[in-house]
Design a protein around this motif. Structure first.
Motif, PDB file in Angstrom:
ATOM      1  N   ALA A  69      14.958  90.072  14.127  1.00 24.50           N
ATOM      2  CA  ALA A  69      15.454  90.666  15.359  1.00 24.50           C
ATOM      3  C   ALA A  69      16.809  90.066  15.740  1.00 24.50           C
ATOM      4  CB  ALA A  69      14.456  90.456  16.489  1.00 24.50           C
ATOM      5  N   VAL A  70      17.605  90.872  16.435  1.00 25.93           N
ATOM      6  CA  VAL A  70      18.956  90.461  16.832  1.00 25.93           C
ATOM      7  C   VAL A  70      19.068  90.528  18.351  1.00 25.93           C
ATOM      8  CG1 VAL A  70      21.423  90.791  16.460  1.00 25.93           C
ATOM      9  CG2 VAL A  70      19.804  91.488  14.689  1.00 25.93           C
ATOM     10  N   PRO A  71      18.865  89.419  19.060  1.00 28.49           N
ATOM     11  CA  PRO A  71      18.961  89.437  20.521  1.00 28.49           C
ATOM     12  C   PRO A  71      20.400  89.566  20.993  1.00 28.49           C
ATOM     13  CG  PRO A  71      18.558  87.210  19.758  1.00 28.49           C
ATOM     14  CD  PRO A  71      18.480  88.095  18.546  1.00 28.49           C
ATOM     15  N   ALA A  72      20.559  90.043  22.226  1.00 27.86           N
ATOM     16  CA  ALA A  72      21.904  90.266  22.778  1.00 27.86           C
ATOM     17  C   ALA A  72      22.092  89.496  24.082  1.00 27.86           C
ATOM     18  CB  ALA A  72      22.135  91.756  22.994  1.00 27.86           C
ATOM     19  N   ASP A  73      21.494  88.311  24.170  1.00 27.79           N
ATOM     20  CA  ASP A  73      21.564  87.541  25.412  1.00 27.79           C
ATOM     21  C   ASP A  73      23.003  87.352  25.886  1.00 27.79           C
ATOM     22  OD1 ASP A  73      18.993  87.208  24.234  1.00 27.79           O
ATOM     23  OD2 ASP A  73      18.662  85.421  25.441  1.00 27.79           O
ATOM     24  N   ALA A  74      23.901  87.005  24.975  1.00 27.43           N
ATOM     25  CA  ALA A  74      25.281  86.735  25.367  1.00 27.43           C
ATOM     26  C   ALA A  74      25.961  87.978  25.921  1.00 27.43           C
ATOM     27  CB  ALA A  74      26.063  86.194  24.169  1.00 27.43           C
ATOM     28  N   GLY A  82       2.686  89.544  27.858  1.00 26.63           N
ATOM     29  CA  GLY A  82       2.730  89.523  26.410  1.00 26.63           C
ATOM     30  C   GLY A  82       4.092  89.085  25.907  1.00 26.63           C
ATOM     31  N   ASN A  83       4.268  89.177  24.612  1.00 25.10           N
ATOM     32  CA  ASN A  83       5.517  88.787  23.969  1.00 25.10           C
ATOM     33  C   ASN A  83       5.814  89.786  22.856  1.00 25.10           C
ATOM     34  OD1 ASN A  83       7.807  87.304  23.303  1.00 25.10           O
ATOM     35  ND2 ASN A  83       6.676  85.884  21.986  1.00 25.10           N
ATOM     36  N   ALA A  84       6.171  90.993  23.253  1.00 24.07           N
ATOM     37  CA  ALA A  84       6.314  92.100  22.307  1.00 24.07           C
ATOM     38  C   ALA A  84       7.483  91.887  21.364  1.00 24.07           C
ATOM     39  CB  ALA A  84       6.482  93.414  23.056  1.00 24.07           C
ATOM     40  N   GLY A  85       7.275  92.221  20.116  1.00 22.10           N
ATOM     41  CA  GLY A  85       8.330  92.216  19.122  1.00 22.10           C
ATOM     42  C   GLY A  85       8.857  93.624  18.903  1.00 22.10           C
ATOM     43  N   PRO A  86       9.868  93.785  18.057  1.00 21.73           N
ATOM     44  CA  PRO A  86      10.507  95.088  17.868  1.00 21.73           C
ATOM     45  C   PRO A  86       9.600  96.157  17.265  1.00 21.73           C
ATOM     46  CG  PRO A  86      11.352  93.481  16.304  1.00 21.73           C
ATOM     47  CD  PRO A  86      10.543  92.723  17.286  1.00 21.73           C
ATOM     48  N   GLU A  87       8.517  95.743  16.603  1.00 22.21           N
ATOM     49  CA  GLU A  87       7.632  96.724  15.978  1.00 22.21           C
ATOM     50  C   GLU A  87       6.317  96.900  16.731  1.00 22.21           C
ATOM     51  OE1 GLU A  87       8.597  96.678  11.341  1.00 22.21           O
ATOM     52  OE2 GLU A  87       7.878  94.719  12.035  1.00 22.21           O
ATOM     53  N   ASP A  88       6.158  96.221  17.857  1.00 30.62           N
ATOM     54  CA  ASP A  88       4.942  96.350  18.660  1.00 30.62           C
ATOM     55  C   ASP A  88       5.037  97.554  19.574  1.00 30.62           C
ATOM     56  OD1 ASP A  88       3.802  94.046  17.574  1.00 30.62           O
ATOM     57  OD2 ASP A  88       4.892  92.764  18.991  1.00 30.62           O
ATOM     58  N   PHE A 123      17.931  90.206  33.094  1.00 29.64           N
ATOM     59  CA  PHE A 123      17.772  91.303  32.146  1.00 29.64           C
ATOM     60  C   PHE A 123      16.475  91.161  31.367  1.00 29.64           C
ATOM     61  CE2 PHE A 123      19.517  88.082  29.353  1.00 29.64           C
ATOM     62  CZ  PHE A 123      18.903  88.324  28.139  1.00 29.64           C
ATOM     63  N   ARG A 124      16.055  92.306  30.828  1.00 32.22           N
ATOM     64  CA  ARG A 124      14.952  92.354  29.877  1.00 32.22           C
ATOM     65  C   ARG A 124      15.318  93.336  28.772  1.00 32.22           C
ATOM     66  NH1 ARG A 124      13.875  88.692  32.601  1.00 32.22           N
ATOM     67  NH2 ARG A 124      11.870  88.034  33.474  1.00 32.22           N
ATOM     68  N   GLU A 125      14.947  92.984  27.559  1.00 28.53           N
ATOM     69  CA  GLU A 125      15.102  93.861  26.408  1.00 28.53           C
ATOM     70  C   GLU A 125      14.072  93.459  25.369  1.00 28.53           C
ATOM     71  OE1 GLU A 125      18.653  93.418  24.086  1.00 28.53           O
ATOM     72  OE2 GLU A 125      18.019  91.486  23.301  1.00 28.53           O
ATOM     73  N   ILE A 126      13.936  94.266  24.341  1.00 29.62           N
ATOM     74  CA  ILE A 126      13.242  93.864  23.124  1.00 29.62           C
ATOM     75  C   ILE A 126      14.256  94.012  21.997  1.00 29.62           C
ATOM     76  CG2 ILE A 126      11.385  94.363  21.503  1.00 29.62           C
ATOM     77  CD1 ILE A 126       9.686  95.235  23.822  1.00 29.62           C
ATOM     78  N   PRO A 127      14.739  92.909  21.443  1.00 31.00           N
ATOM     79  CA  PRO A 127      15.795  92.984  20.435  1.00 31.00           C
ATOM     80  C   PRO A 127      15.357  93.822  19.233  1.00 31.00           C
ATOM     81  CG  PRO A 127      15.492  90.724  21.186  1.00 31.00           C
ATOM     82  CD  PRO A 127      14.352  91.517  21.729  1.00 31.00           C
ATOM     83  N   PRO A 128      16.236  94.671  18.734  1.00 28.24           N
ATOM     84  CA  PRO A 128      15.899  95.455  17.544  1.00 28.24           C
ATOM     85  C   PRO A 128      15.978  94.619  16.278  1.00 28.24           C
ATOM     86  CG  PRO A 128      18.162  95.863  18.176  1.00 28.24           C
ATOM     87  CD  PRO A 128      17.579  94.962  19.244  1.00 28.24           C
ATOM     88  N   LEU A 129      15.353  95.117  15.228  1.00 25.06           N
ATOM     89  CA  LEU A 129      15.566  94.545  13.907  1.00 25.06           C
ATOM     90  C   LEU A 129      16.979  94.890  13.452  1.00 25.06           C
ATOM     91  CD1 LEU A 129      12.166  95.465  12.233  1.00 25.06           C
ATOM     92  CD2 LEU A 129      12.896  93.194  13.015  1.00 25.06           C
ATOM     93  N   ALA A 130      17.583  94.012  12.698  1.00 27.51           N
ATOM     94  CA  ALA A 130      18.968  94.196  12.278  1.00 27.51           C
ATOM     95  C   ALA A 130      19.137  95.529  11.541  1.00 27.51           C
ATOM     96  CB  ALA A 130      19.403  93.041  11.382  1.00 27.51           C
TER      97      ALA A 130
END
Length: 318
Positions: free
Chosen positions: A54-59, A113-119, A78-85
């Protein structure tokens, strides 16, 4: 009352020019009035992926948040779920995604929870109300309409983000979309893209309709860059019989959010469930679409859309 907006930020990253960030901060603060919730599209991250891919965009988010604060706006989180590259389409290597900014002084957000990009997010029904199994969560990210399908000629596309807020003791569901791009070089490619958007609209509508089936008084907002206009099949599928597109109430010729070849287009939308329709007010500040053509380093190529929603009451308060 609650204010909520959607804004396509045109591949905004942490290394955006100071001038552009200043302008975005002013738009959010002055032209949108510092909405309680801001749904964004095309936030980018080009940094190295985490071990899971996953590629987070915090910055990128923090750069935007700082610009808004500097302009006198709210101190968003903010909230997001980082996508896979390289799995969500858009500009090569940019890893664009949708996300949410919100003002914690006016709305509450409880992470679950702690969802990942494929959840995939689901719906739980308890005490006569629906809630999300994870918060935030992606809606069926592995479905071919979002993950891509070679047989259908569908490319990987942005995944849809569902989130659950608490506003003055009432629950609000927000679904942020960025459907498949209209960009194509042939009529056949255009047709494939339309069919992919139709499939995406059906999936998102199905999820939102399931929330309404659990509670007909559920407060739901579906918004974002849908890459299709008023009256299109995509919008009809997304609306179904239960949701209302607030832009349909704008005077003719004023609801456009982008220009292509000089021609106005309405691509960015805010849809609401029945409990939010009465008394809702929407507007489109034309801060970008009417800018001079070829302006260097534009804030965006889309206009934001902002709505003020009435106070609502659930059948069963939280």
């Amino acid at each position: 009352m609650l204010s909520i907006a959607t804004f396509n930020l045109y591949n905004l990253g942490a290394k955006a020019s100071p001038t552009r960030l200043v302008r975005l901060g002013i738009i959010v603060t002055r032209d949108l009035g510092g909405p309680d919730i801001l749904a964004v599209q095309e936030i980018t991250a080009v940094d190295r992926a985490l071990p899971g891919g996953a590629v987070p965009a915090d910055a990128s988010y923090q750069a935007l948040i700082a610009a808004i604060l500097q302009a006198g706006g709210p101190h968003y989180v903010f909230r997001e779920i980082p996508p896979l590259a390289n799995q969500d389409g858009g500009m090569t290597g940019a890893n664009i995604r949708v996300g949410l900014l919100f003002n914690p002084a006016t709305v509450n957000f409880t992470d679950r929870g702690n969802a990942g990009p494929e959840d995939s997010v689901g719906i739980r029904f308890s005490h006569r109300q629906p809630s999300l199994t994870i918060n935030p969560g992606r809606i069926t990210p592995a479905h071919p309409a979002f993950a891509g399908d070679n047989q259908c000629h569908w490319a990987p596309s942005r995944k849809t983000l569902a989130a659950e807020f608490e506003v003055q003791g009432q629950r609000l569901f927000v679904i942020v979309c960025h459907f498949k791009s209209m960009r194509s070089t042939t009529r056949r490619e255009e047709d494939y893209a339309k069919k992919q958007r139709h499939a995406q609209a059906e999936i998102v509508h199905g999820f939102a309709a399931d929330l309404l089936a659990c509670d007909p008084q559920a407060a739901i907002v579906v918004l974002g860059d849908l890459n299709d206009g008023l009256g299109s099949k995509t919008l009809k599928l997304l609306k179904g019989d239960s949701f209302h597109n607030l832009l349909e109430e704008m005077p003719r010729g004023q609801g456009y959010t982008r220009r292509h070849g000089g021609q106005p287009q309405t691509l960015d939308h805010i849809l609401v469930s029945p409990v939010l329709r009465r008394g809702a007010v929407v507007r489109v500040p034309h801060v970008n679409s009417n800018a001079a053509h070829g302006e260097p380093d534009p804030a965006s190529d889309h206009d934001p859309v902002v709505a003020v929603l009435p106070k609502w009451v659930y059948s069963a308060p939280l």
